[in-house]
Design a protein around this motif. Structure first.
Motif, short mmCIF file in Angstrom:
data_model
loop_
_atom_site.label_atom_id
_atom_site.label_comp_id
_atom_site.label_asym_id
_atom_site.label_seq_id
_atom_site.Cartn_x
_atom_site.Cartn_y
_atom_site.Cartn_z
N GLY A 64 -46.73 -23.55 8.41
CA GLY A 64 -46.86 -22.13 8.15
C GLY A 64 -45.58 -21.31 8.36
N ARG A 65 -44.48 -21.99 8.63
CA ARG A 65 -43.20 -21.30 8.85
C ARG A 65 -42.27 -21.59 7.69
NH1 ARG A 65 -40.53 -22.51 14.24
NH2 ARG A 65 -39.38 -20.67 13.60
N VAL A 66 -41.48 -20.58 7.33
CA VAL A 66 -40.48 -20.74 6.28
C VAL A 66 -39.28 -21.49 6.84
CG1 VAL A 66 -38.86 -19.51 4.78
CG2 VAL A 66 -41.19 -18.65 5.08
N MET A 67 -38.87 -22.53 6.15
CA MET A 67 -37.70 -23.31 6.54
C MET A 67 -36.84 -23.55 5.30
SD MET A 67 -38.23 -23.90 9.80
CE MET A 67 -37.44 -25.37 10.40
N TYR A 68 -35.60 -23.92 5.53
CA TYR A 68 -34.66 -24.20 4.45
C TYR A 68 -34.03 -25.56 4.67
CZ TYR A 68 -34.91 -19.20 3.47
OH TYR A 68 -35.35 -17.94 3.17
N ARG A 69 -33.93 -26.35 3.60
CA ARG A 69 -33.19 -27.60 3.68
C ARG A 69 -31.71 -27.28 3.54
NH1 ARG A 69 -37.40 -29.52 0.21
NH2 ARG A 69 -38.68 -31.01 1.32
N ARG A 70 -30.91 -27.83 4.43
CA ARG A 70 -29.46 -27.61 4.37
C ARG A 70 -28.92 -28.04 2.99
NH1 ARG A 70 -26.30 -27.16 8.85
NH2 ARG A 70 -27.89 -28.23 10.05
N SER A 71 -29.43 -29.14 2.48
CA SER A 71 -28.97 -29.63 1.17
C SER A 71 -29.33 -28.66 0.05
CB SER A 71 -29.53 -31.02 0.88
OG SER A 71 -30.95 -31.00 0.93
N ASP A 72 -30.51 -28.01 0.15
CA ASP A 72 -30.90 -27.00 -0.85
C ASP A 72 -29.98 -25.78 -0.78
OD1 ASP A 72 -32.98 -28.53 -1.84
OD2 ASP A 72 -34.54 -27.46 -0.70
N LEU A 73 -29.60 -25.39 0.43
CA LEU A 73 -28.69 -24.25 0.58
C LEU A 73 -27.35 -24.56 -0.07
CD1 LEU A 73 -29.36 -23.30 4.33
CD2 LEU A 73 -30.30 -22.20 2.28
N ASP A 74 -26.83 -25.76 0.18
CA ASP A 74 -25.55 -26.15 -0.39
C ASP A 74 -25.63 -26.23 -1.92
OD1 ASP A 74 -24.46 -26.24 2.16
OD2 ASP A 74 -24.78 -28.41 2.36
N SER A 75 -26.73 -26.78 -2.44
CA SER A 75 -26.91 -26.87 -3.89
C SER A 75 -27.03 -25.49 -4.51
CB SER A 75 -28.17 -27.68 -4.23
OG SER A 75 -28.02 -29.01 -3.83
N TRP A 76 -27.73 -24.58 -3.84
CA TRP A 76 -27.92 -23.22 -4.33
C TRP A 76 -26.57 -22.51 -4.44
CZ3 TRP A 76 -27.72 -18.27 -1.87
CH2 TRP A 76 -28.31 -17.23 -2.59
N VAL A 77 -25.73 -22.65 -3.42
CA VAL A 77 -24.40 -22.04 -3.43
C VAL A 77 -23.57 -22.65 -4.56
CG1 VAL A 77 -22.22 -21.83 -2.16
CG2 VAL A 77 -24.39 -21.35 -1.01
N SER A 78 -23.63 -23.96 -4.72
CA SER A 78 -22.88 -24.62 -5.80
C SER A 78 -23.32 -24.12 -7.17
CB SER A 78 -23.05 -26.14 -5.73
OG SER A 78 -22.45 -26.64 -4.57
N GLU A 79 -24.62 -23.93 -7.35
CA GLU A 79 -25.14 -23.40 -8.62
C GLU A 79 -24.62 -21.99 -8.87
OE1 GLU A 79 -29.38 -23.49 -9.40
OE2 GLU A 79 -29.50 -25.45 -8.43
N LEU A 80 -24.60 -21.16 -7.84
CA LEU A 80 -24.08 -19.80 -7.98
C LEU A 80 -22.60 -19.82 -8.37
CD1 LEU A 80 -25.64 -17.81 -4.99
CD2 LEU A 80 -26.18 -17.59 -7.43
N GLU A 81 -21.84 -20.67 -7.70
CA GLU A 81 -20.41 -20.78 -8.01
C GLU A 81 -20.21 -21.22 -9.46
OE1 GLU A 81 -19.15 -23.46 -4.96
OE2 GLU A 81 -18.67 -21.83 -3.57
N ALA A 82 -20.99 -22.19 -9.91
CA ALA A 82 -20.87 -22.68 -11.29
C ALA A 82 -21.27 -21.59 -12.28
CB ALA A 82 -21.74 -23.92 -11.49
#
Length: 82
Positions: free
Chosen positions: A46-64
């Motif tokens: 029931g808690r929101v969590m983030y995968r470190r790998s998803d955060l890194d991929s998300w940043v890479s997508e934004l940069e691209a």
């Protein structure tokens, strides 16, 4: 015996740690999540969590995306000059 929560959950980060990883504030991360424009989340007990790998991929997508946008703008300007 105490257990390090982040170690026990692998690469899952709670919102404050995810915000630190992205060098933003937890409130900004929460706002992005509310607007549906932030990185992917995972629900754990029931808690929101983030995968470190998803955060890194998300940043890479934004940069691209920014790179593609900059290239598109440059090509349009070049085409107008010709």
């Amino acid at each position: 015996m105490t257990i390090d929560v982040e170690m026990a959950l692998g690469d899952l980060l709670p919102p404050p740690s995810a915000a630190d990883h992205l060098r933003t504030s937890p409130s900004t991360l929460r706002r992005w999540r509310g607007k549906g424009i932030g990185p992917p989340t995972v629900a754990v007990a029931g808690r929101v969590m983030y995968r470190r790998s998803d955060l890194d991929s998300w940043v890479s997508e934004l940069e691209a995306s920014f790179y593609r946008l900059e290239m598109d703008i440059a090509m349009r300007k070049w085409a107008q000059v010709r």
